[in-house]
Design a protein around this motif. Structure first.
Motif, PDB file in Angstrom:
ATOM      1  N   ASN A  98      -5.675   7.747  13.146  1.00 52.54           N
ATOM      2  CA  ASN A  98      -5.482   9.202  13.073  1.00 52.54           C
ATOM      3  C   ASN A  98      -4.004   9.560  13.182  1.00 52.54           C
ATOM      4  OD1 ASN A  98      -8.177  10.000  12.718  1.00 52.54           O
ATOM      5  ND2 ASN A  98      -8.561   9.980  14.913  1.00 52.54           N
ATOM      6  N   TYR A  99      -3.294   8.888  14.066  1.00 54.80           N
ATOM      7  CA  TYR A  99      -1.870   9.157  14.258  1.00 54.80           C
ATOM      8  C   TYR A  99      -1.082   8.837  12.987  1.00 54.80           C
ATOM      9  CZ  TYR A  99       2.759   9.273  16.307  1.00 54.80           C
ATOM     10  OH  TYR A  99       4.078   9.585  16.567  1.00 54.80           O
ATOM     11  N   ASN A 102      -1.719  11.262  10.231  1.00 57.67           N
ATOM     12  CA  ASN A 102      -0.999  12.508  10.485  1.00 57.67           C
ATOM     13  C   ASN A 102       0.491  12.349  10.162  1.00 57.67           C
ATOM     14  OD1 ASN A 102      -0.886  15.262  11.493  1.00 57.67           O
ATOM     15  ND2 ASN A 102       0.252  14.385  13.213  1.00 57.67           N
ATOM     16  N   GLN A 103       1.076  11.225  10.552  1.00 58.07           N
ATOM     17  CA  GLN A 103       2.483  10.962  10.232  1.00 58.07           C
ATOM     18  C   GLN A 103       2.696  10.923   8.717  1.00 58.07           C
ATOM     19  OE1 GLN A 103       5.235  10.735  12.376  1.00 58.07           O
ATOM     20  NE2 GLN A 103       3.673  11.607  13.700  1.00 58.07           N
ATOM     21  N   THR A 105       1.026  12.562   6.499  1.00 54.10           N
ATOM     22  CA  THR A 105       0.991  13.953   6.042  1.00 54.10           C
ATOM     23  C   THR A 105       2.322  14.639   6.331  1.00 54.10           C
ATOM     24  OG1 THR A 105      -1.392  14.081   6.355  1.00 54.10           O
ATOM     25  CG2 THR A 105      -0.206  16.172   6.294  1.00 54.10           C
ATOM     26  N   ILE A 106       2.831  14.474   7.537  1.00 52.37           N
ATOM     27  CA  ILE A 106       4.110  15.079   7.923  1.00 52.37           C
ATOM     28  C   ILE A 106       5.227  14.613   6.996  1.00 52.37           C
ATOM     29  CG2 ILE A 106       5.890  15.064   9.733  1.00 52.37           C
ATOM     30  CD1 ILE A 106       3.521  15.006  11.774  1.00 52.37           C
ATOM     31  N   ARG A 156      -4.506  12.593  -0.383  1.00 54.58           N
ATOM     32  CA  ARG A 156      -4.395  13.898   0.271  1.00 54.58           C
ATOM     33  C   ARG A 156      -3.842  14.901  -0.726  1.00 54.58           C
ATOM     34  NH1 ARG A 156      -4.285  14.154   5.763  1.00 54.58           N
ATOM     35  NH2 ARG A 156      -4.585  12.183   6.751  1.00 54.58           N
TER      36      ARG A 156
END
Length: 158
Positions: A98-99, A102-103, A105-106, A156
Motif C-alpha cells: 500500500n505504501y 501510494n508513493q 501515485t505521488i 492508474r
C-alpha cells in the motif's frame, strides 16, 4: 501491531538489518528459481539513482523492505519486496505494498509493474498482488518471456 510504532521510510541500505534481509531475499530467490530467472537486485544494485528503497520498521526492528525502480516518467517497477520470516502473516507486506503504491501515485506513475516467480514458493506474493488490483501482463522493460516468471501490472489513471 500498533500503528504508532510502524515507520516506513526511505533507506540508504547501510543498516546491518536491511543488508541481512536482502541477503536472505537473494538466497531464497536462488533456492527457488533457476539462476537465469533470478531478477532480484543486490544491495549495490539497489543504490542506483533510479531506485528508491524503503524499509519497514516496527519498534526499531526492520521487518521488511520494498523498492521502486523508475523506468520512465509514468512507468515504475516494484523491486525487492520482502518480509522477514518471523513477521510473515502480520500485515507487513500489505502495508509495504500500500505504501509503495501510494508513493508511485505521488510520483506520478500511471503504470506500476513487477516480476515474480511462477513457482509455488511465490504464490503468497502473487495472491497479495492480485488482491491489490495487479493483473498478469507480458514482459516489460528489459525482461524476456520466461516460464519461471510472472509479470504483473497495476494501471492508474489521474
Amino acid at each position: 501491531m500498533k500503528k504508532s510504532d510502524i515507520l516506513i521510510e526511505e533507506d540508504d541500505l547501510t543498516d546491518g538489518q536491511i543488508v541481512s534481509i536482502l541477503e536472505e531475499h537473494l538466497k531464497d530467490m536462488f533456492a527457488n528459481s533457476p539462476a537465469e530467472s533470478v531478477h532480484a537486485l543486490d544491495t549495490q544494485a539497489l543504490k542506483q539513482p533510479n531506485i528508491t528503497f524503503y524499509s519497514f520498521k516496527y519498534s526499531g526492528k526492520t521487518l521488511g523492505c520494498v523498492a521502486i525502480k523508475t523506468h520512465s516518467e509514468t512507468v515504475a517497477e516494484i523491486k525487492s519486496m520482502r518480509t522477514i520470516n518471523e513477521a510473515r502473516g502480520q500485515g507487513v507486506a500489505t502495508r509495504l505494498l500500500n505504501y509503495v503504491m501510494n508513493q508511485a501515485t505521488i510520483k506520478g506513475y500511471t503504470s506500476l509493474h513487477l516480476e515474480t516467480g511462477s513457482m509455488a514458493f511465490f504464490k503468497p506474493a502473487r495472491d497479495l498482488y492480485l488482491r491489490h488490483g495487479f493483473t498478469e501482463c507480458g514482459p516489460f522493460a528489459d525482461y524476456q518471456s520466461d516460464p519461471n516468471s510472472i509479470f504483473m501490472t497495476h494501471k492508474r489513471s489521474h
